[in-house]
Scaffold this active site. Structure first.
Site, PDB file in Angstrom:
ATOM      1  NE  ARG A  24      -2.472  -1.423   3.389  1.00  0.00           N
ATOM      2  CZ  ARG A  24      -2.513  -2.690   3.957  1.00  0.00           C
ATOM      3  NH1 ARG A  24      -3.021  -3.573   3.106  1.00  0.00           N
ATOM      4  NH2 ARG A  24      -1.985  -2.721   5.085  1.00  0.00           N
ATOM      5  CD  GLU A  80       1.594  -9.314  18.256  1.00  0.00           C
ATOM      6  OE1 GLU A  80       0.939  -8.759  16.980  1.00  0.00           O
ATOM      7  OE2 GLU A  80       1.112  -9.568  19.138  1.00  0.00           O
TER       8      GLU A  80
HETATM    9  P1  AMP Z   1       4.431  -2.032  11.559  1.00  0.00           P
HETATM   10  O1  AMP Z   1       5.610  -2.513  10.953  1.00  0.00           O
HETATM   11  O2  AMP Z   1       4.156  -2.523  12.817  1.00  0.00           O
HETATM   12  O3  AMP Z   1       4.627  -0.508  11.729  1.00  0.00           O
HETATM   13  O4  AMP Z   1       3.323  -2.190  10.607  1.00  0.00           O
HETATM   14  C1  AMP Z   1       3.038  -1.318   9.582  1.00  0.00           C
HETATM   15  C2  AMP Z   1       2.618  -2.331   8.220  1.00  0.00           C
HETATM   16  O5  AMP Z   1       1.639  -3.434   8.455  1.00  0.00           O
HETATM   17  C3  AMP Z   1       2.311  -1.316   7.081  1.00  0.00           C
HETATM   18  O6  AMP Z   1       2.702  -1.514   5.917  1.00  0.00           O
HETATM   19  C4  AMP Z   1       0.832  -1.490   7.222  1.00  0.00           C
HETATM   20  O7  AMP Z   1       0.316  -1.623   5.980  1.00  0.00           O
HETATM   21  C5  AMP Z   1       0.530  -2.675   7.934  1.00  0.00           C
HETATM   22  N1  AMP Z   1      -0.362  -2.615   9.152  1.00  0.00           N
HETATM   23  C6  AMP Z   1      -0.160  -2.565  10.490  1.00  0.00           C
HETATM   24  N2  AMP Z   1      -1.248  -2.713  11.263  1.00  0.00           N
HETATM   25  C7  AMP Z   1      -2.039  -2.204  10.461  1.00  0.00           C
HETATM   26  C8  AMP Z   1      -3.391  -1.962  10.678  1.00  0.00           C
HETATM   27  N3  AMP Z   1      -4.122  -1.963  12.155  1.00  0.00           N
HETATM   28  N4  AMP Z   1      -4.391  -1.625   9.573  1.00  0.00           N
HETATM   29  C9  AMP Z   1      -3.600  -1.709   8.400  1.00  0.00           C
HETATM   30  N5  AMP Z   1      -2.565  -1.884   8.052  1.00  0.00           N
HETATM   31  C10 AMP Z   1      -1.742  -2.397   9.036  1.00  0.00           C
END
Ligand code: AMP
Length: 177
Positions: A63, A100
Site C-alpha cells: 500500500r 510479532e
Molecule cells: P508496523 O511494522 O508494525 O509499523 O506495521 C506497519 C505495516 O503493517 C504497514 O505496511 C501497514 O500497511 C500494515 N499494518 C499494520 N497494522 C495495520 C492496521 N491496523 N491496519 C492496516 N494496516 C496495518
C-alpha cells in the site's frame, strides 16, 4: 488544510478482526475510489515535505506504492519500491526484521539509490514502526539519507513514532488514532 482532509478521514474504514481476531484494520481503499479525495490526500502528503529537498520517494510494498508513487510525481522526483523478498530482479540488498510472530525480509535494488540522495519513505499505516525502521535501515545501507517517513495513519498506542525517533527518522502522519 484540516477542512480539505475531512473527506479523507471520512473514507478511512475501520474493520475489526481483520486479518486476524483482535486486529483493528485501517482500510484506505475507499479513499482511492474518489479521485478528488485521493488527490487532496496526495497533495497534503507531498506538501508537508516540500522544503525538505527530497530527491527520491521510496514506497513500501504494497500500500506504500499506492501513495508513494503519486507523491513522487507530485514532488517531481523518482519513485523506488521496497519489496518483499524475491520480487526484484538484478542485484539487491535486503534487511530482515522481527514481527510479532516470526520475521519478514524487505529488499531494494542495489542501484536504486545514489549515495547521499535524500529519501522520503511512504506507507499507508504506521503501527509498531518496525516496517518503516527496517526500510530506513535498507536506505542507509545503500548510502541514502532518510529525511523522513510519511504515512496516512499513525496508531499512537503502538508507539511507532518513538521507535522511529530512536532511529532518527522524523515522522509525519495525516491522521492519528
Ligand atoms: P508496523 O511494522 O508494525 O509499523 O506495521 C506497519 C505495516 O503493517 C504497514 O505496511 C501497514 O500497511 C500494515 N499494518 C499494520 N497494522 C495495520 C492496521 N491496523 N491496519 C492496516 N494496516 C496495518
Amino acid at each position: 488544510v484540516k477542512s480539505t482532509l475531512e473527506p479523507v478521514r471520512a473514507r478511512i474504514r475501520q474493520v475489526p478482526d481483520f486479518p486476524t481476531i483482535g486486529i483493528l484494520f485501517y482500510d484506505v481503499s475507499p479513499v482511492l475510489r474518489d479521485p478528488e479525495t485521493f488527490r487532496d490526500l496526495i497533495s497534503s502528503m507531498a506538501g508537508v515535505w516540500c522544503d525538505a529537498r527530497v530527491d527520491l520517494v521510496v514506497g513500501i510494498e504494497s500500500r506504500g506504492f499506492v501513495f508513494g508513487a503519486p507523491v513522487a510525481l507530485e514532488m517531481n522526483v523518482g519513485f523506488v519500491p521496497i519489496r518483499k523478498l524475491g520480487k526484484l530482479p538484478g542485484e539487491t540488498v535486503s534487511v530482515s526484521y522481527d514481527l510479532e510472530y516470526g520475521s519478514n525480509v524487505l529488499e531494494m535494488q542495489r542501484d536504486s539509490i545514489q549515495p547521499g540522495q535524500r529519501v522520503l519513505i511512504v506507507d499507508d499505516v504506521l503501527a509498531t514502526g518496525g516496517t518503516m525502521a527496517a526500510s530506513a535501515a535498507i536506505v542507509d545501507q545503500l548510502g541514502g539519507e532518510t529525511v523522513g517517513g510519511s504515512v496516512v495513519i499513525e496508531l499512537d498506542a503502538l508507539r511507532g513514532r518513538q521507535r522511529l525517533e530512536q532511529a532518527n527518522v522524523p515522522l509525519h502522519s495525516l491522521f492519528r488514532y
